[in-house]
Design a protein around this motif. Structure first.
Motif, PDB file in Angstrom:
ATOM      1  N   LEU A 236       0.873  -1.171   0.000  1.00  0.00           N
ATOM      2  CA  LEU A 236       0.000   0.000   0.000  1.00  0.00           C
ATOM      3  C   LEU A 236       0.912   1.224   0.000  1.00  0.00           C
ATOM      4  O   LEU A 236       1.489   1.538  -1.010  1.00  0.00           O
ATOM      5  N   GLY A 237       1.071   1.867   1.128  1.00  0.00           N
ATOM      6  CA  GLY A 237       1.956   3.038   1.220  1.00  0.00           C
ATOM      7  C   GLY A 237       1.177   4.339   1.238  1.00  0.00           C
ATOM      8  O   GLY A 237      -0.037   4.353   1.076  1.00  0.00           O
ATOM      9  N   ASP A 238       1.903   5.427   1.483  1.00  0.00           N
ATOM     10  CA  ASP A 238       1.277   6.751   1.515  1.00  0.00           C
ATOM     11  C   ASP A 238       0.827   7.121   0.108  1.00  0.00           C
ATOM     12  O   ASP A 238       1.596   7.666  -0.680  1.00  0.00           O
ATOM     13  N   GLY A 239      -0.404   6.855  -0.207  1.00  0.00           N
ATOM     14  CA  GLY A 239      -0.912   7.119  -1.550  1.00  0.00           C
ATOM     15  C   GLY A 239      -1.299   8.572  -1.744  1.00  0.00           C
ATOM     16  O   GLY A 239      -1.485   9.026  -2.877  1.00  0.00           O
ATOM     17  N   ARG A 240      -1.455   9.272  -0.630  1.00  0.00           N
ATOM     18  CA  ARG A 240      -1.811  10.694  -0.730  1.00  0.00           C
ATOM     19  C   ARG A 240      -1.320  11.463   0.485  1.00  0.00           C
ATOM     20  O   ARG A 240      -1.962  12.397   0.949  1.00  0.00           O
TER      21      ARG A 240
ATOM     22  N   SER B 168       0.006   5.440  -4.976  1.00  0.00           N
ATOM     23  CA  SER B 168      -1.402   5.850  -5.108  1.00  0.00           C
ATOM     24  C   SER B 168      -2.277   4.773  -5.735  1.00  0.00           C
ATOM     25  O   SER B 168      -3.513   4.850  -5.637  1.00  0.00           O
ATOM     26  N   ARG B 169      -1.678   3.808  -6.407  1.00  0.00           N
ATOM     27  CA  ARG B 169      -2.419   2.682  -6.980  1.00  0.00           C
ATOM     28  C   ARG B 169      -3.648   3.140  -7.782  1.00  0.00           C
ATOM     29  O   ARG B 169      -4.759   2.667  -7.586  1.00  0.00           O
ATOM     30  N   GLY B 170      -3.466   4.065  -8.668  1.00  0.00           N
ATOM     31  CA  GLY B 170      -4.563   4.454  -9.557  1.00  0.00           C
ATOM     32  C   GLY B 170      -5.502   5.488  -8.976  1.00  0.00           C
ATOM     33  O   GLY B 170      -6.345   6.028  -9.692  1.00  0.00           O
TER      34      GLY B 170
ATOM     35  N   ASP C 211      -6.414   9.224  -6.949  1.00  0.00           N
ATOM     36  CA  ASP C 211      -6.047  10.575  -7.383  1.00  0.00           C
ATOM     37  C   ASP C 211      -5.125  11.344  -6.441  1.00  0.00           C
ATOM     38  O   ASP C 211      -4.724  12.471  -6.745  1.00  0.00           O
ATOM     39  N   GLY C 212      -4.819  10.786  -5.278  1.00  0.00           N
ATOM     40  CA  GLY C 212      -3.899  11.469  -4.368  1.00  0.00           C
ATOM     41  C   GLY C 212      -4.517  12.640  -3.626  1.00  0.00           C
ATOM     42  O   GLY C 212      -3.832  13.340  -2.887  1.00  0.00           O
ATOM     43  N   ARG C 213      -5.796  12.838  -3.827  1.00  0.00           N
ATOM     44  CA  ARG C 213      -6.463  13.969  -3.182  1.00  0.00           C
ATOM     45  C   ARG C 213      -7.339  13.509  -2.022  1.00  0.00           C
ATOM     46  O   ARG C 213      -7.644  12.322  -1.880  1.00  0.00           O
TER      47      ARG C 213
ATOM     48  N   ASP D 100      -2.840  -1.537   8.220  1.00  0.00           N
ATOM     49  CA  ASP D 100      -2.115  -0.341   7.769  1.00  0.00           C
ATOM     50  C   ASP D 100      -2.640   0.921   8.446  1.00  0.00           C
ATOM     51  O   ASP D 100      -2.048   1.990   8.304  1.00  0.00           O
ATOM     52  N   ASN D 101      -3.733   0.800   9.191  1.00  0.00           N
ATOM     53  CA  ASN D 101      -4.262   1.946   9.927  1.00  0.00           C
ATOM     54  C   ASN D 101      -4.017   1.814  11.432  1.00  0.00           C
ATOM     55  O   ASN D 101      -4.614   2.546  12.222  1.00  0.00           O
ATOM     56  N   MET D 102      -3.144   0.883  11.812  1.00  0.00           N
ATOM     57  CA  MET D 102      -2.849   0.652  13.235  1.00  0.00           C
ATOM     58  C   MET D 102      -1.465   1.237  13.542  1.00  0.00           C
ATOM     59  O   MET D 102      -0.461   0.845  12.939  1.00  0.00           O
TER      60      MET D 102
HETATM   61  P1  AMP Z   1      -7.310   4.042   3.803  1.00  0.00           P
HETATM   62  O1  AMP Z   1      -8.407   3.059   3.610  1.00  0.00           O
HETATM   63  O2  AMP Z   1      -7.752   5.475   3.760  1.00  0.00           O
HETATM   64  O3  AMP Z   1      -6.482   3.742   5.004  1.00  0.00           O
HETATM   65  O4  AMP Z   1      -6.359   3.912   2.526  1.00  0.00           O
HETATM   66  C1  AMP Z   1      -5.748   2.712   2.153  1.00  0.00           C
HETATM   67  C2  AMP Z   1      -4.658   2.998   1.149  1.00  0.00           C
HETATM   68  O5  AMP Z   1      -5.183   3.674   0.011  1.00  0.00           O
HETATM   69  C3  AMP Z   1      -3.539   3.859   1.665  1.00  0.00           C
HETATM   70  O6  AMP Z   1      -2.362   3.387   1.070  1.00  0.00           O
HETATM   71  C4  AMP Z   1      -3.902   5.232   1.141  1.00  0.00           C
HETATM   72  O7  AMP Z   1      -2.784   6.064   1.016  1.00  0.00           O
HETATM   73  C5  AMP Z   1      -4.510   4.900  -0.193  1.00  0.00           C
HETATM   74  N1  AMP Z   1      -5.490   5.906  -0.644  1.00  0.00           N
HETATM   75  C6  AMP Z   1      -6.718   6.133  -0.141  1.00  0.00           C
HETATM   76  N2  AMP Z   1      -7.327   7.133  -0.822  1.00  0.00           N
HETATM   77  C7  AMP Z   1      -6.454   7.553  -1.756  1.00  0.00           C
HETATM   78  C8  AMP Z   1      -6.476   8.562  -2.776  1.00  0.00           C
HETATM   79  N3  AMP Z   1      -7.537   9.340  -2.968  1.00  0.00           N
HETATM   80  N4  AMP Z   1      -5.386   8.690  -3.552  1.00  0.00           N
HETATM   81  C9  AMP Z   1      -4.318   7.902  -3.390  1.00  0.00           C
HETATM   82  N5  AMP Z   1      -4.222   6.945  -2.460  1.00  0.00           N
HETATM   83  C10 AMP Z   1      -5.267   6.765  -1.656  1.00  0.00           C
END
Ligand code: AMP
Ligand code: MG
Length: 506
Positions: free
Chosen positions: A104-108, A135-137, A139-141, A266-268
């Motif tokens: 996963l990783g910091d997608g945004r 970001s895996r597709g 939008d990063g927002r 990943d949220n812990m």
């Molecule tokens: P979350 O369910 O919010 O904990 O997100 C799970 C994963 O999806 C994490 O790696 C987030 O960084 C990524 N993610 C969630 N929303 C977005 C987004 N809009 N753009 C990019 N990455 C996202």
């Protein structure tokens, strides 16, 4: 002409910094490059400040007076770099809804670096400032709605005394962001000693990279848990520490009716913080099986499941620690021997505090179960019930004194029977009413971030009126105070909000 004052008036030097002079240190970036990707945030068109938290500014050593400067929104939208910062996105993996999800990783999220602030060292992170390699597709927002929710709830949890990441501010923009509907973009700036997650460890274990796994564990121990270094096995001590803190955190969530909604690994937080606010909720009409996240149809993350899910998540962390500890049995024992006791001892202590019981007594677990049963069968408002109870005398007097609680009961007879049992229980450890009531009011908040309150603030903010966000922030900073001027915020949802739904969409 008046003579100049001599010597000039003395003022203590301000320990607080300006935006340009925040003392950045390396923080998480001290780890090797394999742990992250360096990249700049994506500018946010025409950013404006929605809300900011002066106490959080002070926490990181930033002069709250800086919040009023035009540059503030520029910096915390990602449009203008903070001198000394070096943005990066961190890599991690995790289990989502019970299934291994891989990388996963910091997608945004962009970590700007760590600031040596007034009290300790704080990582500063922008959430919603554009795409990253993880970001895996997507939008990063982030949208204004979810950013306001995260901002308010972080600060509400801090007000409740519950370990959490903090939020410095929300910056908005009119740039459109497509979710179920078209919304607008925002960036929330989060603050924590660390954003390292269970999934940060799972990542290296899954990739069979023991060197990086050890580096990460050493970093966490040396930076945040130096006491573990003195233990016979520091990694075992770290896992036990995480397990205990997580148990403690679950007890604190349950005691205020908080539901996280997406307890994926990943949220812990590895530091036992409440992390990644999404479709969270606070219990209103009590239902032990309540599911706050509309995207969780089977209720894996329902209210009553949270302590068990955290335990499951800790076993996933224990799996990741096996290369550090040598044997699966050792890793599992570290969790088994700590979690249940940490959770139960804290939960029972919190329930006693909520009920005004000075000491533990035999029969307490049965009485707690009876109390939860009453809440459940009568669908009582969790917060209002305990708050009203905090005002009651130990000895039944005139019916008027009990009315604020009795009026909440649908089944009066069952409610009165419980109330009588509570009063009998109070006699086991006598405690003067005024002291007990004050203590109960310090354990039972009057104000929590009910969904309808957040929704009301969001609706106004969409119309560029941010005053409701500000007023809620101030109210939730001291949730145990009566605040008669904010009485309306203590109410259950009004009719218009009866069917509010919150999903993973953010
Ligand atoms: P979350 O369910 O919010 O904990 O997100 C799970 C994963 O999806 C994490 O790696 C987030 O960084 C990524 N993610 C969630 N929303 C977005 C987004 N809009 N753009 C990019 N990455 C996202
Ligand atoms: Mg997350």
């Amino acid at each position: 002409m008046n003579a100049p004052e001599f010597p000039p008036p003395l003022a203590a030097p301000s320990p607080l910094s300006t935006l340009d002079a925040l003392p950045f240190a390396e923080g998480f970036a001290a780890l090797p490059e394999a742990f992250y990707t360096r990249l700049d945030p994506l500018p946010l068109p025409a950013p404006y400040l929605v809300a900011a938290s002066p106490p959080v500014a002070e926490l990181i050593g930033l002069d709250p007076g800086e919040i009023g400067r035009a540059e503030f929104a520029e910096h915390f939208s990602g449009n203008r770099p903070l001198p000394g910062s070096a943005p990066l996105a961190a890599i991690y993996s995790g289990h989502q809804f019970g299934v291994w999800a891989g990388q996963l990783g910091d997608g945004r999220a962009h970590l700007l670096g760590a600031v040596v602030g007034g009290r300790g060292q704080w990582e500063i992170q922008l959430k919603g400032a554009g795409r990253t390699p993880y970001s895996r597709g997507a939008d990063g927002r982030a949208v204004l709605r979810s950013s306001i929710r995260e901002f308010l709830c972080s600060e509400a949890m801090a007000g409740l005394g519950i370990p959490t990441t903090r939020a410095l501010c929300v910056v908005g923009s009119d740039a459109p962001v497509v979710r179920e509907e078209v919304e607008t973009a925002a960036v929330v700036t989060r603050i924590a000693e660390s954003f390292v997650r269970f999934g940060s460890f799972e990542h290296w274990a899954a990739r069979n990279r023991p060197e990086e796994l050890r580096r990460l564990a050493d970093y966490v121990i040396d930076t945040f848990r130096p006491d573990c270094r003195a233990a016979a096995n520091p990694y075992d001590a770290l896992l036990r520490d995480v397990s205990r803190r997580t148990g403690d955190l679950m007890a604190r969530w349950m005691a205020v009716g908080f539901m996280h909604g997406v307890m994926n690994t990943d949220n812990m937080s590895i530091l036992g913080l409440t992390l990644d606010y999404g479709p969270f909720g606070f219990m209103e009409a009590f239902d032990a099986g309540h599911i706050c996240n509309h995207s969780d149809p089977h209720g894996r993350y329902s209210y009553q499941n949270q302590p068990q899910i955290a335990y499951w998540n800790l076993f996933r962390l224990a799996d990741a620690f096996v290369p550090l500890l040598g044997q699966a049995e050792i890793a599992q024992a570290a969790v088994e021997e700590t979690y249940v006791d940490a959770f139960e001892s804290r939960f029972h202590a919190l329930l006693r505090a909520k009920l005004g019981l000075l000491e533990a007594a035999p029969g307490d677990p049965e009485f707690f179960a009876e109390t939860i049963g009453l809440l459940h069968h009568q669908r009582l408002d969790f917060t209002q019930f305990f708050r009203a109870l905090s005002h009651l005398p130990a000895i039944a007097g005139d019916a008027g004194a009990d009315a604020p609680l009795r009026d909440q009961f649908i089944d009066r007879a069952a409610g009165d029977a419980w109330l009588a049992a509570w009063r009998v229980r109070l006699t086991l450890s006598p405690w003067p009413d005024t002291e007990r009531q004050a203590s109960m009011r310090a354990a039972n908040p009057k104000y929590v971030l009910r969904n309808w309150l957040a929704e009301q603030a969001i609706r106004r903010a969409r119309a560029k009126d941010f005053s409701e966000v500000e007023r809620l922030l101030a109210c939730l900073a001291r949730p145990f105070d009566e605040q008669p001027e904010n009485q309306a915020y203590a109410a259950p949802p009004p009719d218009w909000a009866a069917r509010l739904e919150v999903s993973c969409s953010s």
